[in-house]
Design a protein around this motif. Structure first.
Motif, PDB file in Angstrom:
ATOM      1  N   THR A  67       0.832  -1.209   0.000  1.00 21.67           N
ATOM      2  CA  THR A  67       0.000   0.000   0.000  1.00 21.67           C
ATOM      3  C   THR A  67       0.859   1.248   0.000  1.00 21.67           C
ATOM      4  OG1 THR A  67      -1.746  -1.179   1.204  1.00 21.67           O
ATOM      5  CG2 THR A  67      -1.824   1.226   1.217  1.00 21.67           C
ATOM      6  N   ALA A  68       1.917   1.254   0.790  1.00 21.99           N
ATOM      7  CA  ALA A  68       2.822   2.407   0.842  1.00 21.99           C
ATOM      8  C   ALA A  68       3.485   2.642  -0.509  1.00 21.99           C
ATOM      9  CB  ALA A  68       3.877   2.201   1.924  1.00 21.99           C
ATOM     10  N   PHE A  69       3.872   1.560  -1.184  1.00 27.15           N
ATOM     11  CA  PHE A  69       4.485   1.680  -2.502  1.00 27.15           C
ATOM     12  C   PHE A  69       3.507   2.296  -3.495  1.00 27.15           C
ATOM     13  CE2 PHE A  69       5.032  -0.193  -6.732  1.00 27.15           C
ATOM     14  CZ  PHE A  69       6.307   0.261  -7.040  1.00 27.15           C
ATOM     15  N   MET A  70       2.246   1.855  -3.480  1.00 26.88           N
ATOM     16  CA  MET A  70       1.245   2.400  -4.395  1.00 26.88           C
ATOM     17  C   MET A  70       0.987   3.868  -4.116  1.00 26.88           C
ATOM     18  SD  MET A  70       0.525  -0.088  -6.414  1.00 26.88           S
ATOM     19  CE  MET A  70      -0.920   0.561  -7.265  1.00 26.88           C
ATOM     20  N   HIS A  71       0.970   4.253  -2.849  1.00 22.12           N
ATOM     21  CA  HIS A  71       0.748   5.653  -2.500  1.00 22.12           C
ATOM     22  C   HIS A  71       1.916   6.525  -2.938  1.00 22.12           C
ATOM     23  CE1 HIS A  71      -2.398   4.662   0.839  1.00 22.12           C
ATOM     24  NE2 HIS A  71      -2.903   4.653  -0.368  1.00 22.12           N
ATOM     25  N   ARG A  72       3.138   6.005  -2.813  1.00 18.82           N
ATOM     26  CA  ARG A  72       4.303   6.773  -3.264  1.00 18.82           C
ATOM     27  C   ARG A  72       4.247   6.984  -4.772  1.00 18.82           C
ATOM     28  NH1 ARG A  72       7.228   3.519   0.395  1.00 18.82           N
ATOM     29  NH2 ARG A  72       7.927   2.202  -1.348  1.00 18.82           N
ATOM     30  N   GLY A  73       3.815   5.951  -5.480  1.00 14.70           N
ATOM     31  CA  GLY A  73       3.684   6.088  -6.931  1.00 14.70           C
ATOM     32  C   GLY A  73       2.660   7.135  -7.305  1.00 14.70           C
ATOM     33  N   GLU A  74       1.545   7.178  -6.585  1.00 18.16           N
ATOM     34  CA  GLU A  74       0.523   8.198  -6.863  1.00 18.16           C
ATOM     35  C   GLU A  74       1.046   9.593  -6.579  1.00 18.16           C
ATOM     36  OE1 GLU A  74      -4.176   9.021  -5.801  1.00 18.16           O
ATOM     37  OE2 GLU A  74      -3.021   7.569  -4.650  1.00 18.16           O
ATOM     38  N   GLU A  75       1.794   9.746  -5.478  1.00 19.94           N
ATOM     39  CA  GLU A  75       2.363  11.058  -5.148  1.00 19.94           C
ATOM     40  C   GLU A  75       3.384  11.492  -6.190  1.00 19.94           C
ATOM     41  OE1 GLU A  75       3.929  10.493  -1.275  1.00 19.94           O
ATOM     42  OE2 GLU A  75       1.965  10.490  -0.286  1.00 19.94           O
ATOM     43  N   ASP A  76       4.187  10.556  -6.684  1.00 23.17           N
ATOM     44  CA  ASP A  76       5.179  10.901  -7.704  1.00 23.17           C
ATOM     45  C   ASP A  76       4.511  11.380  -8.982  1.00 23.17           C
ATOM     46  OD1 ASP A  76       7.166  10.197  -5.960  1.00 23.17           O
ATOM     47  OD2 ASP A  76       7.455   8.175  -6.787  1.00 23.17           O
ATOM     48  N   LEU A  77       3.419  10.701  -9.368  1.00 27.62           N
ATOM     49  CA  LEU A  77       2.700  11.116 -10.563  1.00 27.62           C
ATOM     50  C   LEU A  77       2.015  12.464 -10.363  1.00 27.62           C
ATOM     51  CD1 LEU A  77       1.092   7.765 -11.763  1.00 27.62           C
ATOM     52  CD2 LEU A  77       2.905   9.038 -12.876  1.00 27.62           C
ATOM     53  N   SER A  78       1.564  12.740  -9.149  1.00 27.32           N
ATOM     54  CA  SER A  78       0.913  14.012  -8.844  1.00 27.32           C
ATOM     55  C   SER A  78       1.893  15.178  -8.947  1.00 27.32           C
ATOM     56  CB  SER A  78       0.301  13.967  -7.435  1.00 27.32           C
ATOM     57  OG  SER A  78      -0.672  12.970  -7.347  1.00 27.32           O
ATOM     58  N   ASP A  79       3.172  14.912  -8.667  1.00 26.11           N
ATOM     59  CA  ASP A  79       4.177  15.965  -8.698  1.00 26.11           C
ATOM     60  C   ASP A  79       4.626  16.300 -10.109  1.00 26.11           C
ATOM     61  OD1 ASP A  79       4.101  16.084  -5.968  1.00 26.11           O
ATOM     62  OD2 ASP A  79       5.783  14.689  -5.681  1.00 26.11           O
TER      63      ASP A  79
END
Length: 216
Positions: free
Chosen positions: A203-215
């Motif tokens: 879950t943490a990995f998926m959230h980091r990926g979403e944050e990276d795409l948001s940036d």
């Protein structure tokens, strides 16, 4: 993140959630009967996974398209009729072209899956989301179920018969007691514990990926 990338990422999250972090078997406890009772060989596990895909994916898509126009009381009846038709065709093909023996061993569990696993996913989820997300959800659920039943079926086949897909594995110590239901429950327990240990990391990995795409 543009709207297209956001939709793709959300669908990826939905797939991972259904296949792994919210696994339909290990977390939601659906589809246990065929795993415990019929999951003795890898061939059976693959066959039941294929039956799941043949029914769950097209029915979920269909209900997502027409569910909003159907009364809630009518959805189960339509589902049962369509599922019965798809399962009937699948069983016929299995019996005629794959293995009559395999069909004879699994015919009881296919309709049970339709009631337990497939009905829950198709009617409960598909009528409230868009068709693309529904297909992703159904695919993730199928992969999640298939991964669990195939792993357990493979391990039990090796333990019971000393074979993999019917081929003998040399120097294998067999455990006939693996045919009992408690052995499948033990394997399910270990897999559920492993999933619980890894859920936060995934879950943490998926959230980091979403944050990276948001940036971006």
């Amino acid at each position: 993140m543009n709207n297209r990338n956001r939709r793709v990422w959300r669908n990826a999250q939905l797939f991972v959630e259904n296949a792994v972090t919210n696994n339909i078997v290990l977390i939601q406890a659906l589809g246990l009967c065929p795993i415990i009772a019929a999951g003795h060989t890898l061939q059976k596990g693959v066959a039941l996974t294929a039956c799941t895909a043949v029914v769950l994916i097209p029915l979920s898509f269909f209900i997502a398209l027409v569910g909003n126009w159907l009364p809630k009381w009518l959805r189960p009846a339509i589902y049962v009729v369509l599922a019965a038709g798809l399962l009937g065709v699948t069983a016929l093909l299995m019996d005629r072209y794959l293995s009559t023996e395999l069909y004879a061993q699994l015919y009881l569990y296919v309709p049970l899956m339709a009631v337990n696993l497939l009905y829950t996913r198709s009617v409960g989820f598909s009528s409230i989301v868009n068709p693309v997300a529904t297909v992703v959800d159904a695919l993730g659920s199928t992969v999640g179920f298939g991964a669990v039943i195939c792993i357990i079926s493979l391990l039990r086949e090796i333990a019971i018969y000393g074979t993999v897909w019917g081929h003998v594995v040399e120097d294998t110590i067999t455990i006939p007691a693996a045919s009992n239901s408690f052995f499948a429950f033990i394997l399910l327990g270990f897999m559920a514990a492993l999933l619980q240990w890894s859920r936060q990391r995934i879950t943490a990995f998926m959230h980091r990926g979403e944050e990276d795409l948001s940036d971006e």
